[in-house]
Design a protein around this motif. Structure first.
Motif, PDB file in Angstrom:
ATOM      1  N   ASP A  89      26.358 -11.110  16.607  1.00 31.09           N
ATOM      2  CA  ASP A  89      27.427 -10.131  16.820  1.00 31.09           C
ATOM      3  C   ASP A  89      27.137  -9.211  18.005  1.00 31.09           C
ATOM      4  OD1 ASP A  89      25.477  -8.381  15.905  1.00 31.09           O
ATOM      5  OD2 ASP A  89      26.449  -8.035  13.963  1.00 31.09           O
ATOM      6  N   GLY A  90      26.035  -9.458  18.712  1.00 29.81           N
ATOM      7  CA  GLY A  90      25.693  -8.648  19.879  1.00 29.81           C
ATOM      8  C   GLY A  90      24.789  -7.477  19.564  1.00 29.81           C
ATOM      9  N   SER A  91      24.522  -7.234  18.287  1.00 29.38           N
ATOM     10  CA  SER A  91      23.658  -6.113  17.917  1.00 29.38           C
ATOM     11  C   SER A  91      22.183  -6.487  18.084  1.00 29.38           C
ATOM     12  CB  SER A  91      23.913  -5.693  16.470  1.00 29.38           C
ATOM     13  OG  SER A  91      23.438  -6.681  15.580  1.00 29.38           O
ATOM     14  N   GLU A  92      21.365  -5.472  18.226  1.00 34.40           N
ATOM     15  CA  GLU A  92      19.920  -5.707  18.330  1.00 34.40           C
ATOM     16  C   GLU A  92      19.412  -6.430  17.087  1.00 34.40           C
ATOM     17  OE1 GLU A  92      15.778  -3.273  18.020  1.00 34.40           O
ATOM     18  OE2 GLU A  92      17.408  -2.264  19.073  1.00 34.40           O
ATOM     19  N   ARG A  93      19.922  -6.031  15.934  1.00 36.87           N
ATOM     20  CA  ARG A  93      19.484  -6.637  14.672  1.00 36.87           C
ATOM     21  C   ARG A  93      19.757  -8.140  14.644  1.00 36.87           C
ATOM     22  NH1 ARG A  93      21.608  -8.211  10.146  1.00 36.87           N
ATOM     23  NH2 ARG A  93      23.677  -7.389  10.483  1.00 36.87           N
ATOM     24  N   SER A  94      20.937  -8.557  15.117  1.00 37.04           N
ATOM     25  CA  SER A  94      21.268  -9.984  15.078  1.00 37.04           C
ATOM     26  C   SER A  94      20.370 -10.781  16.029  1.00 37.04           C
ATOM     27  CB  SER A  94      22.744 -10.223  15.382  1.00 37.04           C
ATOM     28  OG  SER A  94      23.069  -9.881  16.706  1.00 37.04           O
ATOM     29  N   ARG A 141      23.471 -14.700  24.550  1.00 39.30           N
ATOM     30  CA  ARG A 141      24.544 -15.181  23.663  1.00 39.30           C
ATOM     31  C   ARG A 141      24.721 -16.693  23.782  1.00 39.30           C
ATOM     32  NH1 ARG A 141      29.304 -10.719  23.185  1.00 39.30           N
ATOM     33  NH2 ARG A 141      28.224  -9.637  21.518  1.00 39.30           N
TER      34      ARG A 141
END
Length: 168
Positions: free
Chosen positions: A141-146, A130
Motif C-alpha cells: 500500500d506504499g506504507s513503510e510497514r508494508s 513497487r
C-alpha cells in the motif's frame, strides 16, 4: 500487506527472448562496458553448487555501505534462486562493479534486517520498489510497514570484502 493469493507468487524464470534480454547486461560486463550501470548493478561471479563450474548473474544493488565496502542484494526469486543456493553452499565469490572486481564473502541477513533494508530502499526508489514487489507477487500500500513486511519475506545477502581492497 496482502498477497495476490494466500502466499506470494514467485515470478517464473525468464525463457527465450526474455532470458536473452535479462542476460544482456552480463554480455556488457564481459566486453568491459559494466561502467554504464554505475553502482546500481553488479555482476556476481559464483560457483555452481552441483557442477562446480563458474556462474555469473546480474543483481541490483539494494544498498552500498562505503564505510565497510559492502553491497546488499536481494533474491527476487526467493531462496530457490540458483545464485542464492550457490552462495549458501559456497559463500566466497567475486563481484564486478563497473570494470573493477572484488573478492567477497556472502553473509545471509535475518528477516528483521531485510525488513529494515526494504523500508529504507522504498522511499529512495518508490517506483522501482513497487514494481519489484508486484513482480515478486506482493501487493503493497506504499506504507513503510508494508515494505518492511515484504523485506522480511525476501532473502537479502550482504557481500563483504574478504581482504583489504581499494573500494569505490
Amino acid at each position: 500487506m496482502t498477497y495476490r493469493n494466500s502466499t506470494p507468487i514467485r515470478p517464473p524464470l525468464p525463457v527465450g527472448l526474455r532470458r536473452f534480454v535479462a542476460r544482456l547486461p552480463v554480455l556488457l560486463f564481459r566486453v568491459g562496458l559494466g561502467r554504464v550501470f554505475g553502482q546500481r548493478l553488479l555482476l556476481l561471479h559464483h560457483t555452481g553448487r552441483m557442477s562446480g563450474q563458474s556462474r555469473q548473474v546480474i543483481l541490483e544493488v539494494v544498498a552500498y555501505d562505503p564505510a565497510h565496502g559492502t553491497w546488499i542484494v536481494a533474491s527476487g526469486f526467493g531462496p530457490k534462486a540458483a545464485w542464492y543456493q550457490n552462495l549458501r553452499r559456497q559463500p566466497q565469490a567475486v563481484v564486478q562493479i563497473g570494470n573493477r572486481r572484488y573478492t567477497v564473502t556472502a553473509q545471509f541477513l535475518p528477516p528483521e534486517e531485510g525488513g529494515a533494508i526494504m523500508a529504507r530502499y522504498a522511499p529512495r526508489h518508490p517506483r522501482t520498489a513497487r514494481r519489484l514487489c508486484a513482480f515478486m507477487g506482493f501487493s503493497v500500500d506504499g506504507s513503510e510497514r508494508s515494505f518492511r513486511e515484504v523485506g522480511q519475506s525476501v532473502p537479502f545477502v550482504r557481500l563483504a570484502p574478504t581482504t583489504a581492497q581499494s573500494l569505490p
